[in-house]
Design a protein around this motif. Structure first.
Motif, PDB file in Angstrom:
ATOM      1  N   LYS A  68      28.567  48.720  19.199  1.00 36.08           N
ATOM      2  CA  LYS A  68      29.529  49.745  19.574  1.00 36.08           C
ATOM      3  C   LYS A  68      30.939  49.172  19.508  1.00 36.08           C
ATOM      4  O   LYS A  68      31.150  47.982  19.567  1.00 36.08           O
ATOM      5  N   THR A  69      31.893  50.060  19.380  1.00 41.57           N
ATOM      6  CA  THR A  69      33.284  49.620  19.329  1.00 41.57           C
ATOM      7  C   THR A  69      33.861  49.530  20.737  1.00 41.57           C
ATOM      8  O   THR A  69      33.395  50.180  21.661  1.00 41.57           O
ATOM      9  N   GLU A  70      34.901  48.716  20.857  1.00 37.84           N
ATOM     10  CA  GLU A  70      35.528  48.496  22.150  1.00 37.84           C
ATOM     11  C   GLU A  70      37.017  48.755  22.078  1.00 37.84           C
ATOM     12  O   GLU A  70      37.628  48.672  21.017  1.00 37.84           O
ATOM     13  N   GLY A  71      37.602  49.030  23.222  1.00 35.38           N
ATOM     14  CA  GLY A  71      39.037  49.177  23.332  1.00 35.38           C
ATOM     15  C   GLY A  71      39.408  49.119  24.796  1.00 35.38           C
ATOM     16  O   GLY A  71      38.552  49.150  25.676  1.00 35.38           O
ATOM     17  N   TRP A  72      40.721  49.024  25.081  1.00 29.87           N
ATOM     18  CA  TRP A  72      41.158  49.022  26.466  1.00 29.87           C
ATOM     19  C   TRP A  72      40.790  50.353  27.115  1.00 29.87           C
ATOM     20  O   TRP A  72      40.892  51.407  26.492  1.00 29.87           O
ATOM     21  N   SER A  73      40.395  50.316  28.370  1.00 35.97           N
ATOM     22  CA  SER A  73      40.003  51.553  29.048  1.00 35.97           C
ATOM     23  C   SER A  73      41.205  52.404  29.420  1.00 35.97           C
ATOM     24  O   SER A  73      41.071  53.598  29.665  1.00 35.97           O
ATOM     25  N   SER A  74      42.396  51.796  29.463  1.00 32.20           N
ATOM     26  CA  SER A  74      43.601  52.532  29.824  1.00 32.20           C
ATOM     27  C   SER A  74      44.823  51.778  29.332  1.00 32.20           C
ATOM     28  O   SER A  74      44.741  50.589  28.969  1.00 32.20           O
ATOM     29  N   ARG A  75      45.971  52.465  29.345  1.00 36.92           N
ATOM     30  CA  ARG A  75      47.225  51.806  28.988  1.00 36.92           C
ATOM     31  C   ARG A  75      47.541  50.695  29.982  1.00 36.92           C
ATOM     32  O   ARG A  75      48.045  49.629  29.613  1.00 36.92           O
ATOM     33  N   THR A  76      47.233  50.928  31.256  1.00 38.42           N
ATOM     34  CA  THR A  76      47.498  49.914  32.278  1.00 38.42           C
ATOM     35  C   THR A  76      46.739  48.638  31.993  1.00 38.42           C
ATOM     36  O   THR A  76      47.279  47.531  32.138  1.00 38.42           O
ATOM     37  N   ALA A  77      45.485  48.769  31.583  1.00 34.38           N
ATOM     38  CA  ALA A  77      44.677  47.591  31.263  1.00 34.38           C
ATOM     39  C   ALA A  77      45.291  46.836  30.089  1.00 34.38           C
ATOM     40  O   ALA A  77      45.354  45.591  30.094  1.00 34.38           O
ATOM     41  N   PHE A  78      45.739  47.561  29.072  1.00 31.89           N
ATOM     42  CA  PHE A  78      46.375  46.940  27.907  1.00 31.89           C
ATOM     43  C   PHE A  78      47.635  46.192  28.329  1.00 31.89           C
ATOM     44  O   PHE A  78      47.854  45.036  27.957  1.00 31.89           O
ATOM     45  N   VAL A  79      48.465  46.839  29.138  1.00 32.37           N
ATOM     46  CA  VAL A  79      49.719  46.220  29.573  1.00 32.37           C
ATOM     47  C   VAL A  79      49.450  44.962  30.393  1.00 32.37           C
ATOM     48  O   VAL A  79      50.069  43.912  30.173  1.00 32.37           O
ATOM     49  N   LEU A  80      48.514  45.026  31.335  1.00 33.35           N
ATOM     50  CA  LEU A  80      48.217  43.871  32.171  1.00 33.35           C
ATOM     51  C   LEU A  80      47.643  42.723  31.349  1.00 33.35           C
ATOM     52  O   LEU A  80      47.986  41.549  31.571  1.00 33.35           O
ATOM     53  N   ALA A  81      46.773  43.048  30.388  1.00 32.78           N
ATOM     54  CA  ALA A  81      46.199  42.004  29.542  1.00 32.78           C
ATOM     55  C   ALA A  81      47.277  41.363  28.673  1.00 32.78           C
ATOM     56  O   ALA A  81      47.310  40.132  28.499  1.00 32.78           O
ATOM     57  N   ALA A  82      48.170  42.194  28.121  1.00 31.33           N
ATOM     58  CA  ALA A  82      49.238  41.672  27.268  1.00 31.33           C
ATOM     59  C   ALA A  82      50.226  40.833  28.074  1.00 31.33           C
ATOM     60  O   ALA A  82      50.673  39.772  27.619  1.00 31.33           O
ATOM     61  N   ILE A  83      50.561  41.293  29.277  1.00 33.69           N
ATOM     62  CA  ILE A  83      51.445  40.503  30.142  1.00 33.69           C
ATOM     63  C   ILE A  83      50.774  39.183  30.494  1.00 33.69           C
ATOM     64  O   ILE A  83      51.402  38.120  30.483  1.00 33.69           O
ATOM     65  N   ALA A 128      62.872  32.515  24.425  1.00 38.64           N
ATOM     66  CA  ALA A 128      62.503  33.929  24.344  1.00 38.64           C
ATOM     67  C   ALA A 128      61.343  34.139  23.379  1.00 38.64           C
ATOM     68  O   ALA A 128      60.413  34.912  23.655  1.00 38.64           O
ATOM     69  N   PHE A 129      61.364  33.443  22.259  1.00 36.21           N
ATOM     70  CA  PHE A 129      60.308  33.598  21.248  1.00 36.21           C
ATOM     71  C   PHE A 129      58.961  33.125  21.790  1.00 36.21           C
ATOM     72  O   PHE A 129      57.956  33.830  21.717  1.00 36.21           O
ATOM     73  N   PHE A 130      58.945  31.917  22.347  1.00 30.52           N
ATOM     74  CA  PHE A 130      57.684  31.339  22.786  1.00 30.52           C
ATOM     75  C   PHE A 130      57.181  31.968  24.082  1.00 30.52           C
ATOM     76  O   PHE A 130      55.974  32.053  24.299  1.00 30.52           O
ATOM     77  N   SER A 131      58.096  32.419  24.931  1.00 35.59           N
ATOM     78  CA  SER A 131      57.694  33.012  26.197  1.00 35.59           C
ATOM     79  C   SER A 131      56.873  34.276  25.990  1.00 35.59           C
ATOM     80  O   SER A 131      55.951  34.568  26.761  1.00 35.59           O
ATOM     81  N   LEU A 132      57.179  35.032  24.933  1.00 36.15           N
ATOM     82  CA  LEU A 132      56.470  36.282  24.654  1.00 36.15           C
ATOM     83  C   LEU A 132      55.212  36.082  23.806  1.00 36.15           C
ATOM     84  O   LEU A 132      54.579  37.054  23.395  1.00 36.15           O
ATOM     85  N   SER A 133      54.873  34.821  23.527  1.00 32.10           N
ATOM     86  CA  SER A 133      53.675  34.504  22.722  1.00 32.10           C
ATOM     87  C   SER A 133      53.752  35.107  21.327  1.00 32.10           C
ATOM     88  O   SER A 133      52.735  35.512  20.755  1.00 32.10           O
ATOM     89  N   LEU A 134      54.954  35.178  20.776  1.00 32.70           N
ATOM     90  CA  LEU A 134      55.121  35.746  19.440  1.00 32.70           C
ATOM     91  C   LEU A 134      54.628  34.755  18.383  1.00 32.70           C
ATOM     92  O   LEU A 134      54.666  33.551  18.570  1.00 32.70           O
ATOM     93  N   GLY A 135      54.184  35.306  17.262  1.00 33.86           N
ATOM     94  CA  GLY A 135      53.738  34.467  16.160  1.00 33.86           C
ATOM     95  C   GLY A 135      52.378  33.848  16.354  1.00 33.86           C
ATOM     96  O   GLY A 135      51.936  33.049  15.521  1.00 33.86           O
ATOM     97  N   SER A 136      51.672  34.227  17.414  1.00 33.43           N
ATOM     98  CA  SER A 136      50.388  33.594  17.726  1.00 33.43           C
ATOM     99  C   SER A 136      49.189  34.481  17.415  1.00 33.43           C
ATOM    100  O   SER A 136      48.052  34.090  17.696  1.00 33.43           O
ATOM    101  N   ALA A 137      49.420  35.656  16.858  1.00 31.03           N
ATOM    102  CA  ALA A 137      48.373  36.639  16.540  1.00 31.03           C
ATOM    103  C   ALA A 137      47.753  37.260  17.788  1.00 31.03           C
ATOM    104  O   ALA A 137      46.853  38.091  17.682  1.00 31.03           O
ATOM    105  N   LEU A 138      48.235  36.884  18.975  1.00 31.86           N
ATOM    106  CA  LEU A 138      47.656  37.431  20.202  1.00 31.86           C
ATOM    107  C   LEU A 138      47.959  38.914  20.340  1.00 31.86           C
ATOM    108  O   LEU A 138      47.076  39.717  20.679  1.00 31.86           O
ATOM    109  N   MET A 139      49.211  39.298  20.097  1.00 39.53           N
ATOM    110  CA  MET A 139      49.588  40.697  20.266  1.00 39.53           C
ATOM    111  C   MET A 139      49.015  41.577  19.151  1.00 39.53           C
ATOM    112  O   MET A 139      48.777  42.768  19.358  1.00 39.53           O
ATOM    113  N   ILE A 140      48.817  41.003  17.975  1.00 38.35           N
ATOM    114  CA  ILE A 140      48.131  41.762  16.921  1.00 38.35           C
ATOM    115  C   ILE A 140      46.701  42.036  17.361  1.00 38.35           C
ATOM    116  O   ILE A 140      46.181  43.155  17.232  1.00 38.35           O
ATOM    117  N   THR A 141      46.049  41.008  17.896  1.00 38.56           N
ATOM    118  CA  THR A 141      44.662  41.136  18.349  1.00 38.56           C
ATOM    119  C   THR A 141      44.549  42.146  19.484  1.00 38.56           C
ATOM    120  O   THR A 141      43.697  43.043  19.448  1.00 38.56           O
TER     121      THR A 141
END
Length: 483
Positions: free
Chosen positions: A9-24, A244-257
């Motif tokens: 089965k496919t998966e995704g965040w259950s809510s926007r809040t979950a996505f935001v908290l995971a990304a933060i 600023a660049f490294f603090s946001l975890s940019l360039g690490s493929a994390l936010m794409i994932t």
């Protein structure tokens, strides 16, 4: 498709809040807590903070939005998502290299991040023994009768204990593996939804504690005293840009994932802004949580020298694992506050390491059609194995690599892996992302995903095409040749 579970089965965040908290959680990590405050204080205080915020808004946020839209549109692993966007844009699928490089960087960072997080586990244990021991017997705590010098010597003693170093590395990697192997909603999301609110509660509580019991005025002066002469200093600007660049975890493929698991109803522009704001707030407030305690424990002459800029402030591992443990013991209820502090740091490290493991795990799942649990085990074991020399770099493998070149000069294995991942791979991935989205991706495709309209869309389009590539190229060049 979104990441497959073991049942298909496919998966995704259950809510926007979950996505935001995971990304933060993926963005907020050790760098926010030990690097930003020292960087701000050493680079002009208020001038640095102003540049930092500008860099987050003008460079970090446009790239963050670009990465999340690639993931949300592709709805697959970071590499496959980038390939899908490139293919549908009529561009070469080789642009997926931006995600491949970022994912490799994440994997390398995970290998030594787990080592550092193992030190956090060690100090959780030390402060727990100190606190609970002192409840029954005031002289039974781990720090009983120890001087500040003896407390700061705990870290070198840990480095000399190879079995313990490797056990802590393995233990933290195992905890990370357990979270990732349970899937998006069953593991990664639960870690974020439960731990991040506790993290913020502890974070604010420790900040209030420092304001009420420690030298809060010195910390405010250290962090925010404004030096107009430093506003146009190149070193201040580059330091703020890199942070600023490294603090946001940019360039690490994390936010794409993580973007791949976001629902189509989520406004990525608003969500990215929330993530950037939270990460920035943590970085800035960290100085007000940590440095009041540090300045209170400092000798007056040392404190004056740091505030005057004639002595460098403590930062990095020294601040986290030597200065702070000794400082806590000089404060009221220090063993209890120290325990809460390192539990808080552990939560921040775990949510970040979960994201670092998820990026390559997602790729293995989609590339080889492998069950999540098996893919996570393979990636985690490989990262642990590659991290073993990092764990031993402070004792058995202290030998400096025979490379006298820029960032690699005078580095041991730990430093080389850190340098390659943080100063080459992540900025290179960020640069390719900005160039790809700014110049090669189909504008109709990106416009349909970014959640922007009107003037804000035009501003984002200008920033991602012109300012972001220039700025990230500067980070890359400085990181390789001048660091």
């Amino acid at each position: 498709m979104v990441a497959a579970t073991d049942t298909g089965k496919t998966e995704g965040w259950s809510s926007r809040t979950a996505f935001v908290l995971a990304a933060i959680g993926s963005a907020v990590g050790l760098g926010n807590l030990w690097r930003f405050p020292a960087e701000a204080g050493a680079n002009g205080g208020g001038a640095f903070v102003i540049f930092y915020i500008l860099c987050v808004v003008l460079i970090g946020l446009p790239i963050l939005l670009s990465e999340t839209l690639i993931g949300r549109h592709g709805r697959s692993s970071a590499v496959e998502s980038a390939k899908i966007v490139a293919r549908q844009s009529g561009a070469s699928e080789h642009w997926s290299l931006l995600a491949t490089i970022g994912m490799l960087g994440s994997f390398m960072i995970l290998s030594f991040y787990s080592v550092i997080a193992g030190w956090v586990l060690y100090y959780v244990g030390v402060f727990a023994i100190d606190f609970f021991g002192s409840l029954s017997d005031p002289v039974a705590g781990a720090f009983a009768g120890q001087t500040a010098e003896e407390i700061t010597a705990l870290l070198p003693s840990l480095f000399a204990n190879n079995p313990l170093m490797l056990s802590l590395h393995a233990g933290f990697m195992l905890v990370t593996l357990l979270a990732v192997s349970r899937g998006i909603t069953g593991g990664i999301e639960k870690v974020a939804v439960w731990l991040m609110p506790i993290f913020f509660a502890l974070f604010l509580g420790i900040t209030i504690y420092g304001a009420l019991t420690a030298d809060f005025g010195a910390a405010l002066s250290f962090m925010f005293d404004f030096e107009p002469a430093r506003l146009l200093k190149g070193d201040v600007m580059l330091s703020a840009l890199g942070q600023a660049f490294f603090s946001l975890s940019l360039g690490s493929a994390l936010m794409i994932t993580y973007g791949a698991y976001a629902d189509k109803t989520v406004n990525l522009a608003k969500t990215s802004t929330t993530i950037a704001f939270a990460d920035t707030a943590v970085a800035i407030i960290a100085g007000l949580a940590i440095f009041p305690i540090v300045f209170t424990a400092m000798a007056p002459a040392e404190s004056v020298a740091v505030l005057a800029g004639t002595s460098p402030p403590p930062g990095g591992p020294t601040l986290m694992f030597q200065t702070l443990p000794a400082s806590f013991q000089a404060m009221p209820a220090g063993s209890f506050i120290g325990l809460l502090f390192f539990i808080m740091v552990f939560f921040a490290a775990l949510t970040s390491s979960v994201a670092l493991l998820e990026a390559p795990t997602s790729w293995v799942i989609h590339k080889f059609g492998m069950a999540r649990s098996k893919a996570a085990v393979i990636v985690a074991v490989l990262a642990f194995a590659i991290g073993i020399p990092s764990a031993l770099s402070f004792n058995v493998l202290e030998t400096v690599f025979p490379l006298d070149f820029g960032m690699l000069a005078g580095q041991n294995y730990f430093g080389v892996i850190d340098g390659i991942s943080g100063k080459i791979l992540l900025p290179l991935s960020g640069l390719l992302t900005a160039v790809f989205i700014g110049w090669f991706a189909d504008r109709r495709l990106t416009d349909s995903e970014n959640g922007l309209d009107g003037a804000m869309h035009l501003i984002w389009r200008f920033l991602i095409a012109w300012l972001c590539p220039t700025a990230v190229a500067a980070i890359l060049i400085v990181g390789i040749f001048l660091s």
